[in-house]
Design an enzyme around this catalytic site. Structure first.
Site, PDB file in Angstrom:
ATOM      1  N   GLY A   1       0.836  -1.210   0.000  1.00 48.04           N
ATOM      2  CA  GLY A   1       0.000   0.000   0.000  1.00 48.04           C
ATOM      3  C   GLY A   1       0.865   1.252   0.000  1.00 48.04           C
ATOM      4  O   GLY A   1       1.833   1.324   0.754  1.00 48.04           O
TER       5      GLY A   1
ATOM      6  N   ARG B   1       0.889  -4.981  -5.749  1.00 48.89           N
ATOM      7  CA  ARG B   1       0.875  -6.237  -5.004  1.00 48.89           C
ATOM      8  C   ARG B   1       1.131  -7.306  -6.059  1.00 48.89           C
ATOM      9  O   ARG B   1       0.441  -7.358  -7.066  1.00 48.89           O
ATOM     10  CB  ARG B   1      -0.439  -6.403  -4.262  1.00 48.89           C
ATOM     11  CG  ARG B   1      -0.566  -5.319  -3.172  1.00 48.89           C
ATOM     12  CD  ARG B   1      -1.576  -5.637  -2.111  1.00 48.89           C
ATOM     13  NE  ARG B   1      -1.291  -4.887  -0.900  1.00 48.89           N
ATOM     14  CZ  ARG B   1      -1.962  -3.799  -0.498  1.00 48.89           C
ATOM     15  NH1 ARG B   1      -2.968  -3.343  -1.209  1.00 48.89           N
ATOM     16  NH2 ARG B   1      -1.640  -3.189   0.619  1.00 48.89           N
TER      17      ARG B   1
ATOM     18  N   ASP C   1       4.525  -4.578   6.207  1.00 50.91           N
ATOM     19  CA  ASP C   1       5.066  -5.844   6.722  1.00 50.91           C
ATOM     20  C   ASP C   1       5.110  -6.941   5.661  1.00 50.91           C
ATOM     21  O   ASP C   1       6.048  -7.743   5.637  1.00 50.91           O
ATOM     22  CB  ASP C   1       4.338  -6.297   7.990  1.00 50.91           C
ATOM     23  CG  ASP C   1       2.841  -6.431   7.800  1.00 50.91           C
ATOM     24  OD1 ASP C   1       2.315  -6.004   6.755  1.00 50.91           O
ATOM     25  OD2 ASP C   1       2.179  -6.967   8.710  1.00 50.91           O
ATOM     26  N   GLY C   2       4.129  -6.952   4.737  1.00 48.04           N
ATOM     27  CA  GLY C   2       4.146  -7.948   3.664  1.00 48.04           C
ATOM     28  C   GLY C   2       5.358  -7.756   2.763  1.00 48.04           C
ATOM     29  O   GLY C   2       6.092  -8.717   2.453  1.00 48.04           O
TER      30      GLY C   2
ATOM     31  N   THR D   1       4.055   2.427   5.534  1.00 49.43           N
ATOM     32  CA  THR D   1       2.635   2.046   5.612  1.00 49.43           C
ATOM     33  C   THR D   1       1.922   3.000   6.561  1.00 49.43           C
ATOM     34  O   THR D   1       2.507   3.433   7.556  1.00 49.43           O
ATOM     35  CB  THR D   1       2.455   0.597   6.119  1.00 49.43           C
ATOM     36  OG1 THR D   1       1.077   0.396   6.475  1.00 49.43           O
ATOM     37  CG2 THR D   1       3.286   0.271   7.347  1.00 49.43           C
ATOM     38  N   ILE D   2       0.669   3.307   6.240  1.00 50.22           N
ATOM     39  CA  ILE D   2      -0.080   4.179   7.153  1.00 50.22           C
ATOM     40  C   ILE D   2      -0.471   3.441   8.441  1.00 50.22           C
ATOM     41  O   ILE D   2      -0.868   4.058   9.411  1.00 50.22           O
ATOM     42  CB  ILE D   2      -1.365   4.741   6.485  1.00 50.22           C
ATOM     43  CG1 ILE D   2      -2.345   3.626   6.122  1.00 50.22           C
ATOM     44  CG2 ILE D   2      -1.013   5.598   5.280  1.00 50.22           C
ATOM     45  CD1 ILE D   2      -3.751   4.136   5.790  1.00 50.22           C
ATOM     46  N   ASP D   3      -0.348   2.102   8.451  1.00 48.61           N
ATOM     47  CA  ASP D   3      -0.900   1.310   9.559  1.00 48.61           C
ATOM     48  C   ASP D   3      -0.105   1.418  10.871  1.00 48.61           C
ATOM     49  O   ASP D   3      -0.617   1.108  11.935  1.00 48.61           O
ATOM     50  CB  ASP D   3      -0.992  -0.174   9.173  1.00 48.61           C
ATOM     51  CG  ASP D   3      -1.876  -0.397   7.957  1.00 48.61           C
ATOM     52  OD1 ASP D   3      -2.730   0.465   7.674  1.00 48.61           O
ATOM     53  OD2 ASP D   3      -1.702  -1.436   7.281  1.00 48.61           O
TER      54      ASP D   3
ATOM     55  N   ASP E   1       2.307  -0.544  11.953  1.00 49.24           N
ATOM     56  CA  ASP E   1       2.220  -1.888  12.549  1.00 49.24           C
ATOM     57  C   ASP E   1       3.512  -2.692  12.403  1.00 49.24           C
ATOM     58  O   ASP E   1       3.486  -3.916  12.484  1.00 49.24           O
ATOM     59  CB  ASP E   1       1.061  -2.662  11.891  1.00 49.24           C
ATOM     60  CG  ASP E   1       1.245  -2.806  10.384  1.00 49.24           C
ATOM     61  OD1 ASP E   1       2.151  -2.163   9.823  1.00 49.24           O
ATOM     62  OD2 ASP E   1       0.473  -3.569   9.764  1.00 49.24           O
TER      63      ASP E   1
ATOM     64  N   ARG F   1     -18.149  15.595  13.095  1.00 51.36           N
ATOM     65  CA  ARG F   1     -18.645  16.146  14.365  1.00 51.36           C
ATOM     66  C   ARG F   1     -19.622  17.296  14.096  1.00 51.36           C
ATOM     67  O   ARG F   1     -20.656  17.407  14.753  1.00 51.36           O
ATOM     68  CB  ARG F   1     -17.452  16.618  15.198  1.00 51.36           C
ATOM     69  CG  ARG F   1     -17.792  17.194  16.541  1.00 51.36           C
ATOM     70  CD  ARG F   1     -16.518  17.612  17.230  1.00 51.36           C
ATOM     71  NE  ARG F   1     -15.764  16.453  17.697  1.00 51.36           N
ATOM     72  CZ  ARG F   1     -16.014  15.798  18.822  1.00 51.36           C
ATOM     73  NH1 ARG F   1     -17.022  16.177  19.580  1.00 51.36           N
ATOM     74  NH2 ARG F   1     -15.288  14.775  19.198  1.00 51.36           N
TER      75      ARG F   1
ATOM     76  N   ARG G   1     -26.847  13.077  16.244  1.00 50.79           N
ATOM     77  CA  ARG G   1     -26.718  11.693  15.788  1.00 50.79           C
ATOM     78  C   ARG G   1     -25.472  11.021  16.361  1.00 50.79           C
ATOM     79  O   ARG G   1     -24.571  11.685  16.851  1.00 50.79           O
ATOM     80  CB  ARG G   1     -26.550  11.670  14.258  1.00 50.79           C
ATOM     81  CG  ARG G   1     -27.829  11.925  13.506  1.00 50.79           C
ATOM     82  CD  ARG G   1     -27.526  12.078  12.038  1.00 50.79           C
ATOM     83  NE  ARG G   1     -28.745  12.122  11.256  1.00 50.79           N
ATOM     84  CZ  ARG G   1     -28.811  12.586  10.008  1.00 50.79           C
ATOM     85  NH1 ARG G   1     -27.731  13.046   9.408  1.00 50.79           N
ATOM     86  NH2 ARG G   1     -29.950  12.579   9.357  1.00 50.79           N
TER      87      ARG G   1
ATOM     88  N   ARG H   1      -5.587  -2.180   8.805  1.00 48.05           N
ATOM     89  CA  ARG H   1      -5.542  -3.641   8.640  1.00 48.05           C
ATOM     90  C   ARG H   1      -5.811  -4.306   9.987  1.00 48.05           C
ATOM     91  O   ARG H   1      -6.857  -4.059  10.562  1.00 48.05           O
ATOM     92  CB  ARG H   1      -4.212  -4.071   8.047  1.00 48.05           C
ATOM     93  CG  ARG H   1      -4.355  -5.366   7.263  1.00 48.05           C
ATOM     94  CD  ARG H   1      -3.145  -5.678   6.481  1.00 48.05           C
ATOM     95  NE  ARG H   1      -3.231  -5.142   5.132  1.00 48.05           N
ATOM     96  CZ  ARG H   1      -2.366  -5.410   4.177  1.00 48.05           C
ATOM     97  NH1 ARG H   1      -1.342  -6.185   4.417  1.00 48.05           N
ATOM     98  NH2 ARG H   1      -2.518  -4.922   2.992  1.00 48.05           N
TER      99      ARG H   1
ATOM    100  N   GLY I   1     -11.508  13.157  20.010  1.00 52.23           N
ATOM    101  CA  GLY I   1     -12.517  13.238  21.077  1.00 52.23           C
ATOM    102  C   GLY I   1     -13.665  12.248  20.909  1.00 52.23           C
ATOM    103  O   GLY I   1     -14.827  12.594  21.143  1.00 52.23           O
TER     104      GLY I   1
ATOM    105  N   GLU J   1     -10.786  -0.948  11.174  1.00 50.61           N
ATOM    106  CA  GLU J   1     -11.317  -1.973  10.258  1.00 50.61           C
ATOM    107  C   GLU J   1     -11.023  -3.387  10.771  1.00 50.61           C
ATOM    108  O   GLU J   1     -11.792  -4.313  10.523  1.00 50.61           O
ATOM    109  CB  GLU J   1     -10.759  -1.789   8.837  1.00 50.61           C
ATOM    110  CG  GLU J   1      -9.252  -1.942   8.724  1.00 50.61           C
ATOM    111  CD  GLU J   1      -8.742  -1.839   7.289  1.00 50.61           C
ATOM    112  OE1 GLU J   1      -9.545  -1.909   6.341  1.00 50.61           O
ATOM    113  OE2 GLU J   1      -7.516  -1.695   7.127  1.00 50.61           O
TER     114      GLU J   1
ATOM    115  N   HIS K   1      -9.948   4.860   1.112  1.00 51.31           N
ATOM    116  CA  HIS K   1      -8.612   5.184   0.601  1.00 51.31           C
ATOM    117  C   HIS K   1      -8.246   6.655   0.682  1.00 51.31           C
ATOM    118  O   HIS K   1      -7.083   7.004   0.437  1.00 51.31           O
ATOM    119  CB  HIS K   1      -8.461   4.653  -0.826  1.00 51.31           C
ATOM    120  CG  HIS K   1      -8.353   3.159  -0.836  1.00 51.31           C
ATOM    121  ND1 HIS K   1      -9.444   2.343  -0.763  1.00 51.31           N
ATOM    122  CD2 HIS K   1      -7.272   2.349  -0.852  1.00 51.31           C
ATOM    123  CE1 HIS K   1      -9.050   1.094  -0.744  1.00 51.31           C
ATOM    124  NE2 HIS K   1      -7.735   1.067  -0.794  1.00 51.31           N
TER     125      HIS K   1
END
Ligand code: ADP
Ligand code: F6P
Length: 320
Positions: A12, A73, A104-105, A127-129, A131, A156, A164, A173, A187, A224, A251
């Site tokens: 990604g 990928r 990581d992949g 990666t944005i994750d 991780d 907000r 609501r 991921r 917040g 997610e 995305h």
């Protein structure tokens, strides 16, 4: 000392990959080393889609999101034959080492390529994750977290106007880092992440209680990896009988001009990676630990699971 290296981005895309690539290229050229850019990650290695880079090839990219080299990928690279072919294409050009920027992949693929062919490899966590084990930072996570906060601020406005519940699904991921950061900084009334078990009935009751105490709207951030925002939103709507809307940010979280933090850190990591590779290091990933650049063993980076910072988990418990 290596005389010719290559750089690619894989998996990604993430904001700051361009800054990292630029730093790898300019550091190599500064050291008098040839540097090749590979298009579209591992697919480019197999398709021989690579070119020798000059300093100007990385001009005007530091401010751009995504990765100008392209990413992909690639299933063929998952096989040993594929990786041997990729290695052959590098050898044909006299390329002696490679810097892999990816998640990581991608780093797992890098580890296999190095183990099977002996080619020196240095990785950067892109990666944005956020991780990747051993580093408290990955290239792009800061920009992505800011993009999410921007979206939460807007949600907000409308959630409060309509009284609501806004359920917001964010990426990451299997990792809840983005959700946790966004939940704290945005917040949120509830943060649902895969690392912490939760009971949706309790979450719903909490939202009802805060409504009864005067809170007219709520933000629920869902990683997610913790479940589908849509399903969780439907459940909460049913349980609370309150008007609920779900937004899956998708995305949009991966794009945008990189933050200052991502540009600077990615540049630092790119410089370190190029120098290490040129000087004969291999099987390391450069990341950050408490503000300092650290070298992480590649095997550790791809086999160990990164825990979330306990202080942030505690903070979230108090604030939500
Ligand atoms: P990310 O790097 O963002 O985690 P992926 O997990 O999709 O993204 O990995 C990107 C690419 O890295 C894959 O398409 C594949 O080519 C390669 N890759 C991933 N995992 C492996 C693996 N276990 N063995 C070999 N190559 C892999
Ligand atoms: O790893 C980065 C990431 O954006 C994850 O947060 C997300 O689960 C995944 O990639 C989405 O991948 P794709 O771009 O293939 O939809």
């Amino acid at each position: 000392m290596l005389k010719s290296i290559a750089v690619l981005t894989s998996g990604g895309d993430s904001p700051g990959m361009n800054a990292a690539t630029r730093a790898v290229v300019r550091t190599a050229l500064f050291e008098g080393v040839k540097v090749w850019g590979v298009y579209n990650g591992y697919r480019g290695l197999l398709d021989e889609d690579m070119f020798e880079m000059k300093s100007r090839d990385v001009s005007d990219i530091i401010q751009r999101g995504g990765t100008f080299l392209g990413t992909a990928r690639c299933r063929r690279f998952m096989t040993e034959e594929g990786r041997q072919e990729a290695y052959q294409h590098l050898k044909d050009r006299g390329i002696e080492g490679i810097c892999i920027i990816g998640g990581d992949g991608s780093l797992r693929g890098a580890q296999k390529l190095s183990r099977e062919t002996g080619i020196p490899i240095v990785g950067l966590p892109g990666t944005i994750d956020n991780d990747v084990w051993g580093s408290d930072y990955t290239i792009g996570c800061d920009t992505a977290a800011n993009t999410i906060i921007d979206a939460l601020n807007k949600l907000r406005d409308t959630a409060s106007s309509h009284s609501r519940i806004a359920v917001v699904e964010v990426m990451g991921r299997n990792c809840g880092w983005l959700a946790l950061q966004a939940g704290i900084a945005g917040g949120a009334e509830a943060i649902l992440i895969p690392e912490v078990p939760f009971d949706l009935d309790e979450v719903s009751q909490g939202l009802i209680d805060s409504y009864n105490q005067g809170r007219r709207y709520s933000i629920v951030v869902v990683a997610e990896g913790a479940g589908s925002g849509i399903e969780i939103g439907n459940y909460i709507a049913e349980k609370t009988q309150m008007e609920t809307r779900v937004s899956v940010l998708g995305h949009i979280q991966r794009g945008g001009s990189p933050s200052v933090r991502d540009r600077v850190k990615a540049s630092q990591l790119g410089e370190k990676a190029a120098l290490a590779l040129i000087n004969g290091q291999s099987d390391v990933v450069f990341g950050f630990n408490q503000g300092h650049v650290v070298a992480i063993d590649l095997t550790d980076a791809v086999t160990r699971k990164k825990p979330l910072t306990p202080e942030y988990l505690e903070l979230a418990k108090v604030l939500v």
